[in-house]
Design an enzyme around this catalytic site. Sequence first.
Site, short mmCIF file in Angstrom:
data_model
loop_
_atom_site.label_atom_id
_atom_site.label_comp_id
_atom_site.label_asym_id
_atom_site.label_seq_id
_atom_site.Cartn_x
_atom_site.Cartn_y
_atom_site.Cartn_z
N THR A 1 4.83 -4.29 1.50
CA THR A 1 4.33 -3.94 0.18
C THR A 1 2.93 -3.35 0.29
OG1 THR A 1 3.35 -6.07 -0.49
CG2 THR A 1 5.71 -5.85 -0.76
N ASP A 2 2.05 -3.74 -0.61
CA ASP A 2 0.78 -3.08 -0.87
C ASP A 2 0.02 -2.68 0.40
OD1 ASP A 2 1.77 -4.82 -2.75
OD2 ASP A 2 -0.15 -5.49 -3.50
N PRO A 3 -0.53 -1.45 0.43
CA PRO A 3 -1.47 -1.10 1.48
C PRO A 3 -2.79 -1.81 1.24
CG PRO A 3 -1.27 0.72 -0.09
CD PRO A 3 -0.29 -0.34 -0.52
#
Length: 521
Positions: free
Chosen positions: A7-9
Amino acid sequence: MANALTTDPNGPMYYNGIYHLFYQYNPKGAVWGNIVWAHSVSKDLVNWEALEPAIYPSKPFDINGCWSGSATVLPNNMPVIFYTGIDPNQHQVQNYAVPANLSDPYLREWIKPDNNPIVVADETMNKTAFRDPTTAWKVDGHWRMLVASRRKLRGMAYLYRSRDFKTWVKAKHPLHSVANTGMFECADFFPVSLSGDNGLDTSAVGPNVKHVLKVSLDLTRYEYYTIGSYIPEPRDKYLVDKSFVDGWGGLRYDYGNYYASKTFFDPSKNRRVLWGWSNESDTAQDDVHKGWAGLQTIPRKLWLDPSGKQLLQWPIEEIETLRGQKVQLSNQQLKLGEHVEVKGITAAQADVDVIFTIPNLDKAEPFDPSWTNAQDLCGLKGSTAQGGVGPFGLLTLASEKLEEYTPVFFRIFKGQDKHVVLLCSDASSSSLRKDGLYRPSFAGFVDVDLADKKKISLRSLIDHSVVESFGAGGKTCITSRVYPTLAVFDEAHLFIFNNGTETITADVKAWSMAKPSKMNN
């Protein structure tokens, strides 16, 4: 990574000639939980090598998870990671980590000092909705950072200050808050130059600078941004420019499947780079955090449009090193109902850049002022609904007989003062699968004046299950995740089309795209 959640960078950064990408990752499966900071490195933002996780739950202040955060490179060339830890009480607390060995060019190992956590929510705040510390910036001897939160349905960007980067004090007032948005997540606050497309160091302030505040919205699962004036003294104010909608209807980086984005300043090329996450959307959109993997989108260069009214985005130039076989179509006329195949490239993995010329705008349909929601309008007037000027554009990831296709297209309307331009990336016809696939008609309006040039450009990067499109030189961007069953590999086709009564001319450049030599392995 089919069997793991990505998921999120987090905290992308450039350090001593190496790009680092940290990202939320569950090594135990494609479900939410067991979150660590995965770590990959690159010398060109294209070819990536995966390393061991940089941060994983190991101390009381993060024993239940290491969630999103950011990276800051201090003036003494020391990189520091900020991240949200989940403590034994399931409270979200802000921690930091530093490299164990600065002589290691890849910064493989990180240490979490014992003076963590450095920021905790006080009794007036929501301790289970307090996360995602930003990259820090320094003005007049004080470092600042933001932490995203909410107070009931009000989105909050709390401000913290420090002199030594270790002891952080909450400011009396948040830098910004907005009623009825719900929880702010993954806030990003950074400067942009009023002239040119160069990026700025995150601590830049001054008369030739505006600031951007981007927030991801937990309730809607999309993001929006504003541009305004940042006044550090006497008490850190962020004043949104009057032309901006500050809420659910605000401008977005990307009007498609794009969330939890993060920017960083790249001093090697004097640019600001944007990274986003596109969830797989394999069932409903609400399942994002219930068990579906995602991918990091192609990095984009980000800068302020000369009008000052929005940001512009464009794929980083390094992506062009993957271009292979090239084909061109020049002055290709498209009459009502026509579609023309772009042959000679790998249509499942391609970079296509088109300039559409519109000889006459007189046939544009009247624009109803009640059409304020671009996505609803795209669903109402899709690629097969005949119009006056448009729909015209691309049929990407198309099967030979068009049983499946993902159209990316413009439709032009006649507004009261000027023409209204709609860009759509419509997944509704993308797949023959019948198992509840999420197939939205993503769309955004394009702020462009067609009266003089009567031309508009579209670039789409196609990569098997993802189509990233950039309208009008990056004014409006849309990412779609799609899952064709027929239009795969060599069976995928690419067409240009027009379903409007006004004849359109297309000039096409298209390239087959190679795989990077290192794909995070």
